[in-house]
Each structure stands twice: as structure tokens, then as C-alpha cells.
Design a protein around this motif. Structure first.
Motif, PDB file in Angstrom:
ATOM      1  N   HIS A 191       1.025  -1.164   0.279  1.00  0.00           N
ATOM      2  CA  HIS A 191      -0.531   0.038   0.015  1.00  0.00           C
ATOM      3  C   HIS A 191       1.006   1.363   0.021  1.00  0.00           C
ATOM      4  N   LEU A 192       0.992   2.079  -0.816  1.00  0.00           N
ATOM      5  CA  LEU A 192       2.199   2.833  -1.088  1.00  0.00           C
ATOM      6  C   LEU A 192       1.433   4.414  -1.818  1.00  0.00           C
ATOM      7  N   LYS A 193       2.041   5.394  -0.950  1.00  0.00           N
ATOM      8  CA  LYS A 193       1.278   6.238  -2.178  1.00  0.00           C
ATOM      9  C   LYS A 193       2.411   7.499  -1.725  1.00  0.00           C
ATOM     10  N   LEU A 194       2.326   8.110  -3.069  1.00  0.00           N
ATOM     11  CA  LEU A 194       3.651   9.211  -3.006  1.00  0.00           C
ATOM     12  C   LEU A 194       2.923  10.650  -3.429  1.00  0.00           C
ATOM     13  N   ARG A 195       4.017  11.426  -3.079  1.00  0.00           N
ATOM     14  CA  ARG A 195       3.766  12.289  -4.434  1.00  0.00           C
ATOM     15  C   ARG A 195       4.790  13.403  -4.069  1.00  0.00           C
ATOM     16  N   GLY A 196       5.150  14.221  -5.180  1.00  0.00           N
ATOM     17  CA  GLY A 196       6.348  15.663  -5.892  1.00  0.00           C
ATOM     18  C   GLY A 196       6.186  16.418  -4.728  1.00  0.00           C
ATOM     19  N   LEU A 197       7.677  17.387  -4.443  1.00  0.00           N
ATOM     20  CA  LEU A 197       7.385  17.981  -4.428  1.00  0.00           C
ATOM     21  C   LEU A 197       8.831  18.724  -5.833  1.00  0.00           C
ATOM     22  N   LYS A 198       8.449  20.186  -5.540  1.00  0.00           N
ATOM     23  CA  LYS A 198       9.229  21.239  -6.361  1.00  0.00           C
ATOM     24  C   LYS A 198       9.591  20.336  -8.017  1.00  0.00           C
ATOM     25  N   LEU A 199       8.517  19.884  -8.632  1.00  0.00           N
ATOM     26  CA  LEU A 199       9.223  19.140  -9.869  1.00  0.00           C
ATOM     27  C   LEU A 199       9.824  20.473 -10.917  1.00  0.00           C
ATOM     28  N   LYS A 200      10.611  19.875 -11.779  1.00  0.00           N
ATOM     29  CA  LYS A 200      11.140  20.974 -12.995  1.00  0.00           C
ATOM     30  C   LYS A 200       9.797  20.785 -14.101  1.00  0.00           C
ATOM     31  N   ASN A 201       9.910  21.838 -14.125  1.00  0.00           N
ATOM     32  CA  ASN A 201       8.523  22.272 -15.360  1.00  0.00           C
ATOM     33  C   ASN A 201       8.984  21.994 -16.462  1.00  0.00           C
ATOM     34  N   VAL A 202       8.722  21.064 -17.399  1.00  0.00           N
ATOM     35  CA  VAL A 202       9.591  20.759 -18.526  1.00  0.00           C
ATOM     36  C   VAL A 202       8.429  20.735 -19.704  1.00  0.00           C
ATOM     37  N   ASP A 203       6.706  21.715 -18.983  1.00  0.00           N
ATOM     38  CA  ASP A 203       6.211  22.186 -20.115  1.00  0.00           C
ATOM     39  C   ASP A 203       6.215  23.590 -21.553  1.00  0.00           C
ATOM     40  N   GLY A 204       7.468  23.984 -20.867  1.00  0.00           N
ATOM     41  CA  GLY A 204       7.528  25.493 -21.784  1.00  0.00           C
ATOM     42  C   GLY A 204       6.655  26.603 -20.757  1.00  0.00           C
ATOM     43  N   MET A 205       7.081  27.386 -20.964  1.00  0.00           N
ATOM     44  CA  MET A 205       7.223  29.004 -20.068  1.00  0.00           C
ATOM     45  C   MET A 205       5.066  29.070 -19.743  1.00  0.00           C
ATOM     46  N   PHE A 206       4.467  28.502 -20.728  1.00  0.00           N
ATOM     47  CA  PHE A 206       3.268  29.308 -20.315  1.00  0.00           C
ATOM     48  C   PHE A 206       1.935  28.405 -20.536  1.00  0.00           C
ATOM     49  N   SER A 207       3.007  27.143 -19.255  1.00  0.00           N
ATOM     50  CA  SER A 207       1.771  25.792 -18.692  1.00  0.00           C
ATOM     51  C   SER A 207       2.963  25.169 -18.038  1.00  0.00           C
ATOM     52  N   LYS A 208       2.709  24.508 -17.073  1.00  0.00           N
ATOM     53  CA  LYS A 208       2.959  23.500 -16.556  1.00  0.00           C
ATOM     54  C   LYS A 208       2.491  22.547 -16.416  1.00  0.00           C
ATOM     55  N   SER A 209       3.622  20.757 -16.414  1.00  0.00           N
ATOM     56  CA  SER A 209       3.304  19.754 -16.643  1.00  0.00           C
ATOM     57  C   SER A 209       2.460  19.210 -15.860  1.00  0.00           C
ATOM     58  N   ASP A 210       2.411  17.535 -17.056  1.00  0.00           N
ATOM     59  CA  ASP A 210       1.267  17.549 -16.102  1.00  0.00           C
ATOM     60  C   ASP A 210       1.657  15.635 -15.616  1.00  0.00           C
ATOM     61  N   PRO A 211       2.321  15.517 -14.656  1.00  0.00           N
ATOM     62  CA  PRO A 211       3.383  14.356 -14.451  1.00  0.00           C
ATOM     63  C   PRO A 211       2.676  13.100 -13.817  1.00  0.00           C
ATOM     64  N   PHE A 212       2.783  12.397 -14.208  1.00  0.00           N
ATOM     65  CA  PHE A 212       2.592  11.026 -13.787  1.00  0.00           C
ATOM     66  C   PHE A 212       3.472  10.136 -13.283  1.00  0.00           C
ATOM     67  N   PHE A 213       3.754   9.218 -12.232  1.00  0.00           N
ATOM     68  CA  PHE A 213       5.120   8.201 -12.791  1.00  0.00           C
ATOM     69  C   PHE A 213       4.325   7.064 -12.896  1.00  0.00           C
ATOM     70  N   VAL A 214       5.811   6.298 -12.976  1.00  0.00           N
ATOM     71  CA  VAL A 214       5.766   4.445 -13.667  1.00  0.00           C
ATOM     72  C   VAL A 214       6.081   3.732 -12.406  1.00  0.00           C
ATOM     73  N   MET A 215       6.613   3.041 -11.750  1.00  0.00           N
ATOM     74  CA  MET A 215       6.977   2.012 -11.039  1.00  0.00           C
ATOM     75  C   MET A 215       7.324   0.614 -12.037  1.00  0.00           C
ATOM     76  N   GLN A 216       8.521   0.437 -11.952  1.00  0.00           N
ATOM     77  CA  GLN A 216       9.502  -0.384 -12.385  1.00  0.00           C
ATOM     78  C   GLN A 216       9.864  -0.986 -11.950  1.00  0.00           C
ATOM     79  N   THR A 217      10.067  -2.738 -12.243  1.00  0.00           N
ATOM     80  CA  THR A 217      10.734  -3.497 -11.893  1.00  0.00           C
ATOM     81  C   THR A 217      12.242  -4.945 -11.991  1.00  0.00           C
TER      82      THR A 217
END
Length: 684
Positions: A191-217
Motif C-alpha cells: 500500500h503506497l502513496k507518493l507525492r512530488g515536491l518542486k518538480l522541474k517544469n518541462v512543459d515550456g514557459m506558458f504551462s505546467k507539466s502534467d506529471p505521472f509516475f511509472v514503477m518498474q521492476t
């Protein structure tokens, strides 16, 4: 075969003379073999306490992925959003197809590596077919667009290298499936809950990123260590401090129950065209997540200045910090015990210091849902996951805004080797570990089978090219099932009970070579034998073919052991009657009991086979220095299942999985780790 020495049986000699054959009589039915058994018995160590017989039915796990699918979205409508539906086909006239389920939708991706897996029962020897249908999820459409389908057999997949098989789709693309033993131990759920802090915006000057994460084995494949996705989160629009929804992950799929196995979390900025942008990644373990819970409540928006965090995972992209991920909740629940080499860490978030900043609520973007047109069984919404690829790309591309490449997805992750100190190995474990199954075939050519030129006799070859005699039917039904597990498809085939040059032969080569190619080659060799000038004679003796098969099985296992592999043999004897010398047959079976071998005897015709029942029973009753209860023989009357091919294979092969497992475990031989193939054979 000869049923009693007092019976007067006609014997036939068939000579090839250009396009015709002549038939001669042979009354010598008391000839003894000129090539008696010389094999010396070897000691056999039986299983302790006659371990209880396992059920031959096992739970298996099916994974699906595809590559280079045809885009059916239509002109100007972007790229298809594929998902797969897996359906178990009916196995008999009274059964119905069963939909095992459907995968998540992967948007804008023609190379989907779905994380959803499916489980079902599988029984060795049974044709268990399933269909993989791939569809393009179309919003607000009554019917989703078909992208292709392929039919697989679980036995075929298990017999393939790496337990992976691929088939090309008619309209373009390839679908891959992998079948592996499902775990019998419940390693619990993370059972897991994650959150991001101060992620870098990679979506350009006029919008913000829409983040999702992938967990991999991490898994070891023929190409080296590879990261395979097992979970994709929802995306959160326009947010550099995302709080993702709590999730529950199977410990079996995430790490095979090993809390110290490396796992990787990678964050992406969602793009509608499927070319998601990298926002950094970090590597850890389940133990790392359990022990890395932050004890500071940050709130929806981090305050300034940011307090020092007790735990955080730094996202790195090309060596640069792209923000942090913190764990606000992590615990493992439902695990059946904890292995000695595992941490028993289990924790949940505890708040000790509070630094709270309240901001207006912003709704997180939920998972999209789309209707499915599969009746009531599939009426629930289809979860839509972002299109994420196995991150095999190198870091040579400059700039964080460069879209992720779109390589052909890797195979689903090989199942981790199970802990056999905790669970009993199964047949599927040995097959998944690369154990080679070798089939040997022995055919009865005694005179009691009748004149093969006369219709209605057991060896009569029908010239219509369609009708099969009972020997051919048995070879096809049983041989085709066992052959799936034989990787080289080459089979030694012997005959017994016939004369060549006036000498009785109880083990002679059938066909033009020592091994015949496939079931078709067996049938060709069998039919050609009647053109070789043999004299169908007697008596019926199994001893030599049993000894030959046992010796060959031992030899192949020794050869495989030297190169770190395993081998097991199955001898299929086709006969029309009872053996002449029961005691000699018993001795041959006792001498073969220490070999990696199972023996299947199929009675052909309508004779009384009651005298053959001893083959099934005597090893359970009698003991000797060579045999302490290991039953290696199964006898089946073909006539009982003449019109029931499924029943024939079930009855014939029912005991083989337990016999194989019994041989290896009694000799202290555990299954090898699951084999991974560097590539899958692709079938049209």
C-alpha cells in the motif's frame, strides 16, 4: 500382440516388390530376442514418506504486450489507444468461453506493454486455448475498433523458449504472450502513496507539466538487466507538487516477494501525442520505500522556506536534480510469513512535525473511463493509463524537453525464481526453468494386429489421405501434446515384435533416421515401415524398448546437467495386446525406475486388456532395491476415448507432471530459474 501362448495366431510377412506386396505365413511365435536386455540396475533413492501426489492442475499467469500495431484511429484523429481482452476458449461441447479480463488502455501508443496480468488453471496434456483481442478504445463510441486478434495454447507457450510466443496480426503488428507459474505464496500487497515536491517544469514557459509516475521492476533477460513497468499512476494536470492517489501493488509482480530487489520510479510529463517527457527517476527497493516514509506534513503547496525533510528521493535526469519524491504512506499487508532473508519492515505514515500551507482546492484529473462493448461481463469502465515505454533509451539526447523514444517493448518480466524451501516445486516450475521434454515412441508390429492390407485391421493404411487408423489417431492425439514441450521436435521411434531376415526384433528403428521430425515425421516413418520387408511376428516384449528409452533418458539428463540444464523422457508404447512375459516386464520397469522417464502404454483395438492393469498397479504394491514406490507407468485403453481426444490426452498424461517432479525432487534436483528468451518465434 500375442494375448496367450495357447492361441494360434496368423503371422504376416510383407515384402516390397515395386508397387505390390506379397504376404507370407510365419508360424514361429516362440522366437526369443537375439538382443536381450543387458542394462544393469542402478540404486534408486525414493522420495521421503511417499510425498502426497500433487494435483496436475496449476495456476498460471498470462502477460500480454504488442508491437507495431496498425493505427486504426482514422485520418486526423491521432494514434490509437489500445487495450487487450483475453478470453479462455471452451474446452469441450458443454463448456463456454470465459473472459479472463482486459488490460488497461494505453493512450496514443502502437507498442503497448500492458501491466495487467491474468491467471487461469492449466492442466498438463489439455489443450487450453485463449484468444487475445486488441481494440482501439474510442470515446463515446458504441463499439471499439478491432486492431487484430491471435489464438494461443498455454502448452505451446510453456514449451517455447522463455515461455514466450508471438504471432503476427493479419492487419499489421505482432502480439506477444508469456505464461508462467503463478505464485502459490501470497507475498502480500504494498500500500503506497507518493507525492512530488518542486518538480522541474518541462512543459515550456506558458504551462505546467502534467506529471505521472511509472514503477518498474528489474529483471535479468538474455540482453542483460532490464526495467519492466508494473504500474502507471494517474496524471495530475498543471501541478509541480502532485499528490498521487494511494495505490495497492502486488508484491509478487513488483519484486517477486523480495523486498531488496531493485525497483525504479520514473516521472513523466504527460503529452497527448504519447511522447511523454522525462522528469527524472530514482532507484530504490521495497524496503527503501518502507523505511523512507516522511514524517513531515507538507500540505498541498510546499511552504517557503522548505523545512528539512527526514526522507526524500531525489529525481535525477542526466545527473541534474529535477525535484523530489516523498513517501507519505507505505506498508505491506497480507503477506504469508516473512522469509529469513527479507526485512519484516512494515510501517505507515506518522506525523510528528506539521508545517501546513492551505491553498484553494484544485481537483486532480481522474482516470478517464471508456465504455466497452463486451456485454455485462465487461461493462465496468476501462482504466486508462498513460503511454509509457520501457526506459531503455540512453541519456545521450540533450535537453529535458526531448520526447521519450518509442522502442519496441520488452517482454513481460520473467517470473522470479520461487523459494523452494517454502513451496514444493511444480511441473510448470521445471518447464519454466528450461527442462527439456523428450518423447520416445514404440510401435507394436506383432502379427496379431492383422493383415495391414485388409481394411478394418489395426495397421491398415487408408489411402484417402484423411482417415486414420487407431495407431495413427493415438500418435496424433498424444504425440502432438507431448511434442509441444520438445524444443527440437526430433523423436526416436522404435518398432517391436517383427522379424527382419528371419530374426525377431524387439527394438528396431522406424524411419530412415534415428530421430524423426515432428509428429508428421513419425506418421511418415510408421507408414513406410510396411515397405521394408518386415515379417509381423511375436511374441510381445516391452523390455528392450523400455531399457533403451531409460538409457537414453539417463544419457540426455547427464548431458544436460553438464551444461546446467535438465532433461526428462516420456516413452509412448502403442500395442494391441498384453505382454507375453509379465515378470520380465516388471523387472524392466524396476530397472528403469531410477531414470528420468515416464512410460505411457496405449492399448489399441478391442481386446481384453485386463491383464495389462498390473502395469498401473504393481509398482505401488511391490518393492525392490531398485524401486521403492515410484510409479512411472500409465496404461490407457484407446477404445474408451476413440471419439474423445481431450479425454484421451487427459487420461494418458494425467500422472506425468507428478512423476517428473517426483524424479527430480527425490534426487535433490530443484528447478532452474525461469528462462528468458532473447527473441520469440513469430508465427503467422
Amino acid at each position: 500382440a500375442q494375448h496367450a501362448t495357447t492361441h494360434n495366431k496368423h503371422k504376416y510377412t510383407q515384402h516390397a516388390t515395386h508397387n505390390s506386396t506379397t504376404l507370407a505365413s510365419d508360424d514361429d511365435n516362440k522366437s526369443t530376442s537375439t538382443n536381450p536386455i543387458h542394462h544393469q540396475p542402478q540404486p534408486y533413492r525414493a522420495m521421503s514418506d511417499n510425498e502426497a501426489k500433487q494435483t496436475t492442475k496449476r495456476r498460471v499467469q498470462i502477460n500480454v504486450y504488442a508491437s507495431k500495431l496498425k493505427n486504426v484511429a482514422g485520418f486526423g484523429k491521432g494514434t490509437s489507444d489500445p487495450y487487450a481482452v483475453v478470453t479462455l476458449l471452451a474446452g469441450g461441447p458443454n463448456e463456454k468461453p470465459q473472459i479472463l479480463g482486459k488490460t488497461e488502455v494505453i493512450k496514443n501508443n502502437l507498442n503497448p506493454a500492458w501491466t495487467t496480468s491474468f491467471t487461469t488453471d492449466y492442466e498438463f496434456g489439455q489443450e487450453t486455448k485463449f484468444n487475445v483481442g486488441i481494440f482501439d478504445s474510442v470515446r463515446k463510441a458504441k463499439r471499439h475498433k478491432a486492431m487484430g486478434s491471435a489464438l494461443f495454447d498455454i502448452g505451446d507457450v510453456l514449451g517455447s523458449r522463455g515461455n514466450i510466443k508471438a504471432k503476427k496480426l493479419r492487419d499489421g503488428g505482432t502480439v506477444f504472450v508469456r505464461v508462467a507459474q503463478a505464485s502459490e505464496v501470497d507475498y502480500g500487497t504494498l500500500h503506497l502513496k507518493l507525492r512530488g515536491l518542486k518538480l522541474k517544469n518541462v512543459d515550456g514557459m506558458f504551462s505546467k507539466s502534467d506529471p505521472f509516475f511509472v514503477m518498474q521492476t528489474q529483471t535479468n533477460s538474455a540482453g542483460g538487466k532490464t526495467w519492466i513497468p508494473v504500474y502507471r499512476s494517474e496524471r495530475i494536470d498543471n501541478n509541480l507538487h502532485p499528490q498521487w492517489k494511494p495505490t495497492q501493488l502486488s508484491m509478487e509482480e513488483l519484486c517477486g516477494g523480495d523486498r531488496r530487489r531493485p525497483i525504479q520510479v520514473e516521472v513523466f510529463d504527460y503529452e497527448k501525442n504519447g511522447k511523454h517527457k522525462h522528469m527524472g527517476k530514482f532507484e530504490t527497493t521495497v524496503d527503501g520505500l518502507l523505511n523512507g516514509i516522511t514524517t513531515i506534513n507538507i500540505g498541498k503547496k510546499p511552504p517557503k522556506p522548505m523545512p528539512t525533510l527526514d526522507h526524500e528521493f531525489v529525481l535525477l535526469e542526466k545527473g541534474k536534480k529535477f525535484g523530489s519524491i516523498i513517501v507519505t504512506e507505505a506498508r505491506v499487508m497480507g503477506a504469508e510469513g516473512t522469509p529469513e532473508n527479507q526485512s519484516n519492515s512494515s510501517a505507515s505514515v506518522t506525523t510528528t512535525t506539521t508545517v501546513t500551507y492551505i491553498e484553494p482546492s484544485h481537483e486532480q484529473t481522474p482516470l478517464n473511463t471508456m465504455p466497452a462493448d463486451f456485454g455485462s461481463v465487461l461493462d465496468e469502465p476501462i482504466p486508462v493509463a498513460p503511454a509509457v515505454l520501457v526506459p531503455n533509451a540512453t541519456d545521450s539526447t540533450a535537453g529535458a524537453n526531448v520526447p521519450a523514444p518509442l522502442p519496441v517493448p520488452m517482454a513481460p518480466p520473467p517470473m522470479p525464481q520461487r523459494d523452494f524451501t517454502r513451496v514444493q516445486p511444480t511441473f510448470v516450475d521445471y518447464i519454466s526453468g528450461g527442462c527439456e521434454i523428450n518423447m520416445f515412441v514404440a510401435i507394436d508390429f506383432t502379427g496379431s494386429n492383422g493383415d495391414p492390407r485388409r481394411p478394418g485391421t489395426l495397421h491398415h493404411i487408408n489411402r484417402d489421405g484423411v482417415s486414420l487408423n487407431d495407431y495413427e489417431k493415438a500418435i496424433t492425439a498424444v504425440g502432438s501434446v507431448i511434442a509441444r514441450y520438445d524444443s527440437d521436435q526430433k523423436f526416436p521411434v522404435w518398432g517391436f515384435g517383427a522379424k527382419y531376415g528371419g530374426h525377431i526384433q524387439h527394438c528396431f528403428q522406424v524411419g530412415t533416421s534415428s530421430e524423426l521430425d515432428g509428429v508428421g515425421g513419425i506418421l511418415e516413418g510408421y507408414r513406410a515401415t510396411f515397405q521394408t520387408g518386415l515379417t509381423m511376428s511375436g511374441p510381445t516384449v516391452f523390455g528392450e524398448v523400455i531399457a533403451t528409452a531409460a538409457q537414453m533418458a539417463r544419457s540426455r539428463q547427464r548431458e544436460q546437467k553438464q551444461i546446467g540444464k535438465q532433461s526428462y523422457g516420456i516413452l509412448v508404447i502403442l500395442t494391441d495386446g498384453a505382454v507375453t512375459d509379465i515378470q520380465a516386464t516388471k523387472m524392466a520397469l524396476q530397472q528403469a525406475a531410477d531414470a528420468p522417464l515416464s512410460i505411457v502404454i496405449i492399448g489399441i483395438g478391442n481386446e481384453d486388456f485386463s491383464r495389462m492393469q498390473f502395469l498401473d498397479d504393481f509398482q505401488q504394491r511391490e518393492s525392490s532395491p531398485f524401486n521403492r514406490g515410484r510409479d512411472i507407468v500409465q496404461f490407457v485403453e484407446f477404445s474408451r476415448f476413440e471419439n474423445n481426444r481431450r479425454g484421451l490426452t487427459r487420461e494418458t498424461l494425467d500422472e506425468i507432471p507428478d512423476q517428473l517432479v517426483g524424479y527430480f525432487t527425490s534426487n535433490g534436483i530443484m528447478p532452474h530459474p525461469p528462462v528468458s528468451g532473447s527473441k520469440a518465434n513469430v508465427y503467422e
